[in-house]
Enzyme design. Structure first.
Site, PDB file in Angstrom:
ATOM      1  N   ARG A 187       0.843  -1.202   0.000  1.00  0.00           N
ATOM      2  CA  ARG A 187       0.000   0.000   0.000  1.00  0.00           C
ATOM      3  C   ARG A 187       0.869   1.239   0.000  1.00  0.00           C
ATOM      4  NH1 ARG A 187      -2.022   0.394   5.385  1.00  0.00           N
ATOM      5  NH2 ARG A 187      -1.243  -1.519   6.321  1.00  0.00           N
ATOM      6  N   TYR A 211       6.919   7.024  17.681  1.00  0.00           N
ATOM      7  CA  TYR A 211       7.154   7.066  16.229  1.00  0.00           C
ATOM      8  C   TYR A 211       8.273   8.057  15.881  1.00  0.00           C
ATOM      9  CZ  TYR A 211       5.923   7.831  11.277  1.00  0.00           C
ATOM     10  OH  TYR A 211       5.943   7.954   9.904  1.00  0.00           O
TER      11      TYR A 211
END
Ligand code: NAP
Length: 245
Positions: A13, A152
């Site tokens: 994706r 993150y």
């Protein structure tokens, strides 16, 4: 890129898919990964139906055995990469005060430890061949931060240090190691925002638009190709000017 074997993680994706297609279009044999066997098959079908050489392989980066198994299959097929694109990455957002150990560990083990293990496994062949390109997907949040993303942002900043250190270790063998740091990219997530929210985002970007997966793939292609031959340890920002490093 006729003689190149490229490995693109997270090719099912988004940005990884665009990178896999761009490398394949330029003649590389592309192995693209997805987390499931079914996803991997779809990656193979996507490449082959577009008329390109390539295959899909399953990979779970947080699982060292999955990384080892992929490396073993690539070695068996004589497909160890000369171009490695560490694209796959995950988020588990939460403000730090509420962040669970597993949210921290999932992101660190996927985005950093998995990248370390896969890169280490791919490096031997590159060192022997005395050539190779390693491209790691960082993010603008490594530079500007983002509330709710301490885990993150740590990994994306960590990849920059990883890249610079490794670039110095392997430069002698003709291997380059670089980062691409995307800004706001059009994804399912950003497409779901209201027109007003999208407008606000655009106002923070001098080029007045979100990036596309293809914008990011073009930067990866440049670093992977002949034009990127004298660039190493660098971070290429693909963010429409919202952060100028
Ligand atoms: P995405 O659409 O969320 O796709 C993630 C890909 O990684 C998928 O192919 C997914 O496979 C795979 N993946 C997920 N978990 C995995 C795991 N544990 N092990 C191995 N593969 C895994 O991602 P994206 O938005 O295109 O982002 C690609 C990279 O660019 C990431 O590193 C991201 O941090 C970075 N980036 C993105 C943006 C942005 O705006 N999108 C901005 C800055 C940086 P499945 O399909 O099987 O789940």
């Amino acid at each position: 890129m006729q003689d190149e074997n490229a490995l693109v993680t997270g090719a099912s994706r988004g940005i990884g898919r665009a990178i896999a297609l761009a490398l394949a279009e330029n003649g590389a044999h592309v192995t693209g990964t997805a987390t499931t066997q079914e996803g991997a098959q779809q990656v193979g079908t996507l490449l082959n139906e577009a008329g390109f050489q390539g295959a899909g392989e399953p990979l779970q980066l947080q699982d060292p055995e999955s990384v080892s198994a992929l490396l073993a299959r690539l070695a068996e097929q004589d497909r160890m990469p000369t171009i490695l694109v560490n694209n796959a990455g995950i988020t588990r957002d939460n403000i730090l005060i509420r962040m669970k150990d597993e949210e921290w560990d999932d992101v660190l083990s996927t985005n950093l430890r998995g990248v370390f293990q896969l890169t280490r496994g791919c490096l031997r062949g590159m060192l022997k061949a005395r050539r190779g390109r390693i491209i790691n997907l960082s993010s603008v949040v490594a530079f500007i931060g983002n509330p709710g993303q301490t885990n993150y942002a740590s990994t994306k900043a960590g990849l920059i240090g990883f890249t610079r250190a490794l670039a110095q270790e392997v430069g002698l063998r003709g291997i380059t190691v670089n980062c691409v740091a995307p800004g706001f990219i059009e994804t399912d997530m950003t497409r779901a925002l209201s027109d007003e929210q999208q407008g606000e985002l655009r106002q923070r970007i001098p080029l007045q638009r979100l990036g596309t997966a293809e914008d990011v793939a073009a930067a990866v292609l440049y670093l992977a190709g002949g034009g990127g031959g004298y660039i190493t340890g660098e971070t290429l920002h693909v963010n429409g000017g919202m952060f100028m490093g």
